[in-house]
Design an enzyme around this catalytic site. Structure first.
Site, PDB file in Angstrom:
ATOM      1  N   ARG A   1       7.518 -38.241  42.159  1.00 21.37           N
ATOM      2  CA  ARG A   1       8.625 -39.049  42.675  1.00 21.37           C
ATOM      3  C   ARG A   1       8.307 -40.539  42.651  1.00 21.37           C
ATOM      4  O   ARG A   1       9.093 -41.359  42.171  1.00 21.37           O
ATOM      5  CB  ARG A   1       8.951 -38.623  44.114  1.00 21.37           C
ATOM      6  N   ILE A   2       7.135 -40.920  43.176  1.00 21.50           N
ATOM      7  CA  ILE A   2       6.802 -42.332  43.270  1.00 21.50           C
ATOM      8  C   ILE A   2       6.533 -42.915  41.892  1.00 21.50           C
ATOM      9  O   ILE A   2       7.014 -44.011  41.565  1.00 21.50           O
ATOM     10  CB  ILE A   2       5.595 -42.542  44.195  1.00 21.50           C
TER      11      ILE A   2
ATOM     12  N   ALA B   1      -2.112 -45.057  46.719  1.00 18.33           N
ATOM     13  CA  ALA B   1      -1.977 -43.609  46.881  1.00 18.33           C
ATOM     14  C   ALA B   1      -2.862 -43.092  48.000  1.00 18.33           C
ATOM     15  O   ALA B   1      -2.394 -42.841  49.112  1.00 18.33           O
ATOM     16  CB  ALA B   1      -2.294 -42.909  45.559  1.00 18.33           C
TER      17      ALA B   1
ATOM     18  N   GLU C   1     -10.865 -46.106  56.682  1.00 18.53           N
ATOM     19  CA  GLU C   1      -9.829 -46.987  57.216  1.00 18.53           C
ATOM     20  C   GLU C   1      -9.984 -47.132  58.725  1.00 18.53           C
ATOM     21  O   GLU C   1     -10.077 -46.135  59.432  1.00 18.53           O
ATOM     22  CB  GLU C   1      -8.445 -46.438  56.866  1.00 18.53           C
TER      23      GLU C   1
ATOM     24  N   HIS D   1      -2.730 -50.150  54.559  1.00 21.21           N
ATOM     25  CA  HIS D   1      -2.026 -48.866  54.403  1.00 21.21           C
ATOM     26  C   HIS D   1      -0.547 -49.006  54.789  1.00 21.21           C
ATOM     27  O   HIS D   1      -0.032 -48.317  55.676  1.00 21.21           O
ATOM     28  CB  HIS D   1      -2.688 -47.776  55.238  1.00 21.21           C
TER      29      HIS D   1
END
Length: 305
Positions: free
Chosen positions: A150-151, A230, A260, A278
């Site tokens: 989709r992306i 991603a 993160e 993010h």
């Protein structure tokens, strides 16, 4: 019978309101892992984002749980094997943030190629340095899209609108599929060698971990830009740092990281990398969609049980 839903991470208020239309809803946003293990008993459904860790212990202590909804894309915070063993259905809402992630990809690329963050900072600090921030156009450049779901497809549409040539690699599609999307299919290494911009739109799996490492970075053009919005871990950050520091490639955009937040990452000290915390799904529209889509999937589940 009205299902009981526990929502343990913050989702948009519109989604909460829709959940209350068909269920008894409790909001518990600050549960510790031990508290969640105790609290989960008695609930038919659990809605989480990325903050809540739905471990084996949580699932084993759930006496009535039938479905877990992840308002977002990744499922790495849910023990899928434990859920499967207990017959608990897992649903998520990857479609919710498609447009937001695609727009961030193109927006970040433009920002890096036109030196927008650096020029902004310079001007705010009182300098007028037009010559220093000469950039490049997207028009006529070749973008290589790794992952054509989709992306990836939305990124391709936007890249073509800027006059870019689009190459794609995805083991799940054919060259004919690519032609139908007005793109050219290439095997992964050939795409890397022939692209001015390389953007990643694949999940993090055993096959994609360190997909972009020193070997593949060395294949890239010297003026190449690498984009990862991603998942952290798809790019080997040590190898990328070395390549950027030595000027082996022109630049990189990272919205995701192996750890993160990336507090100790040497990438933070480089000027030829654009880093964001993010933000892929961080739009009002994506937040609304992430919650309402998952609530609708849970509503449909209980209609059919």
């Amino acid at each position: 019978m009205i299902p009981k839903i526990l929502i343990s991470d913050r989702i948009h208020k519109k989604a909460i309101e829709e959940a209350k239309e068909f269920a008894d809803v409790d909001l518990e946003f600050n549960l510790t892992h031990e508290e969640l293990i105790e609290r989960i008993r008695g609930y038919d459904a659990l809605i989480v984002r990325s903050g809540t860790k739905v471990t084996k212990d949580v699932i084993e202590n759930a006496d009535k749980l039938k479905i877990i909804g992840r308002a977002g894309v990744g499922l790495d915070n849910i023990d899928l094997n434990a859920a499967k063993k207990k017959g608990i259905k897992i649903v998520n809402s990857p479609e919710a943030s498609t447009i937001s992630v695609a727009e961030l990809t193109i927006g970040s690329l433009i920002a890096l190629m036109r030196n927008i963050p650096h020029a902004h900072r310079s001007l705010k600090e009182g300098r007028w340095e037009r010559e220093k921030f000469e950039g490049n156009e997207l028009y006529g450049k070749t973008i290589g899209i790794i992952g054509f779901g989709r992306i990836g497809r939305e990124v391709a549409d936007r890249a073509r609108a800027f006059g870019m040539n689009v190459l794609i690699f995805d083991p799940n599609i054919t060259a004919e599929d690519a032609r139908e999307a007005n793109c050219e299919y290439m095997e992964l290494d050939e795409l890397i060698k022939n692209s001015d911009v390389i953007t990643l739109h694949v999940p993090l799996t055993n096959e994609t971990r360190n997909l972009i490492d020193k070997k593949r970075i060395d294949m890239m053009k010297e003026n190449a830009i690498l984009i990862n919005v991603a998942r952290g871990g798809i790019v080997n950050e040590v190898d990328l740092y070395t390549a950027l520091k030595e000027g082996r490639i022109k630049g990189a955009v990272l919205d995701v990281f192996e750890s993160e937040p990336p507090e100790r990452s040497p990438l933070l000290k480089l000027e030829n990398v654009l880093l964001t915390p993010h933000l892929g799904a961080s739009t009002e529209e994506a937040q609304i969609n992430a919650g309402t889509v998952i609530v609708e999937k849970i509503r449909n589940f209980f209609r059919n049980v």
